[in-house]
Design a protein around this motif. Structure first.
Motif, PDB file in Angstrom:
ATOM      1  N   ASP A 150       0.811  -1.212   0.000  1.00 28.40           N
ATOM      2  CA  ASP A 150       0.000   0.000   0.000  1.00 28.40           C
ATOM      3  C   ASP A 150       0.848   1.267   0.000  1.00 28.40           C
ATOM      4  N   ASP A 151       1.927   1.262   0.775  1.00 32.38           N
ATOM      5  CA  ASP A 151       2.746   2.466   0.906  1.00 32.38           C
ATOM      6  C   ASP A 151       4.159   2.065   1.288  1.00 32.38           C
ATOM      7  N   GLU A 202       6.153   3.549   4.352  1.00 32.30           N
ATOM      8  CA  GLU A 202       5.978   3.033   5.708  1.00 32.30           C
ATOM      9  C   GLU A 202       7.157   2.150   6.116  1.00 32.30           C
TER      10      GLU A 202
END
Length: 259
Positions: A196-197, A200
């Protein structure tokens, strides 16, 4: 309560080069109580770096493509905290015209540093502001925030052409300069199908950077600070990516044997 004088002492104790280039990722609330609030914080940094180049990210990736397809550099607020938002309004500060990953800069080199961003088609191209940090041998300060905020590593992945980082499709975006002139660009946005990211997981580089003496630590008020050299962070990150190009798609620690 911290004062401008005490904050200036904290900056000096961190060994920041007052004639160099410094980009600051920040968390105002981490600093604690400051006499005069955020303006005093910015006064301290602006005074200390008056002979150098001071930069804050003024990103708008959160709004662009969701709330609006237009980056009006005059009015669209930053999505990365109060210090960048206040800084971009200050006299002499220039905001770059990148529609999703703009920065605001103050100093003699600011005009050249922010120039050309209205032509970019990716978030962090090598010839753009994030790549120029290498050319200027900049330092990057994480003031009360973690390396999850390290936009520079997005740039490293982009320059190394790591697969699955940019959307193949583009968004047609409008850019409005301070004088009202319109520009248009077709932007490849950040996109990772496997995660997702990825940002992170950039925090996993901190122990690697520390072991390689790429970062040092300090305090600014109550805030823990991590200070790193852009070129050295790039070099070490590239080395780790050679072991595993998809390093940042998981939170698994970097194997100690690699560094």
């Amino acid at each position: 309560m911290y004062t401008k004088f005490s904050l200036l002492q904290d900056i000096k104790n961190m060994g920041i080069n007052p004639q160099g280039t410094l980009l600051i990722h920040s968390s105002m609330k981490s600093i604690g109580l400051v006499e005069g609030g955020a303006d005093t914080v910015l006064d301290a940094w602006s005074e200390y770096m008056r002979d150098g180049l001071l930069i804050f990210p003024t990103h708008t990736w959160k709004q662009i493509g969701k709330e609006t397809m237009t980056f009006d550099s005059r009015s669209l607020p930053s999505c990365v905290g109060i210090l960048p938002e206040l800084f971009r309004h200050r006299p002499g500060v220039l905001r770059s015209l990148h529609p999703t990953h703009s920065v605001a800069a103050l100093g003699n080199m600011a005009k050249d540093y922010v120039s050309g961003e209205e032509t970019r088609v990716t978030p962090c191209p090598r010839e753009g502001c994030w790549g120029k940090l290498l050319d200027l041998d900049a330092e990057i300060l994480f003031l009360g925030c973690t390396l999850r905020s390290n936009t520079f590593l997005h740039g490293v992945e982009e320059w190394e052409e790591i697969p699955d980082r940019l959307d193949e499709k583009t968004q047609h975006l409008t850019i409005i300069s301070p004088d009202g002139k319109e520009y248009h660009t077709d932007m490849h946005r950040h996109n990772c199908l496997a995660c997702d990211d990825v940002s992170e997981n950039y925090i996993k580089m901190e122990p690697v950077f520390a072991k390689r003496c790429v970062v040092r630590y300090g305090r600014f008020g109550d805030a823990k600070c991590v200070i790193g050299n852009a070129r050295q962070m790039r070099d070490v990150t590239v080395e780790m990516l050679k072991h595993e190009p998809q390093l940042f798609t998981t939170s698994e620690p970097v194997p100690e044997a690699w560094y």
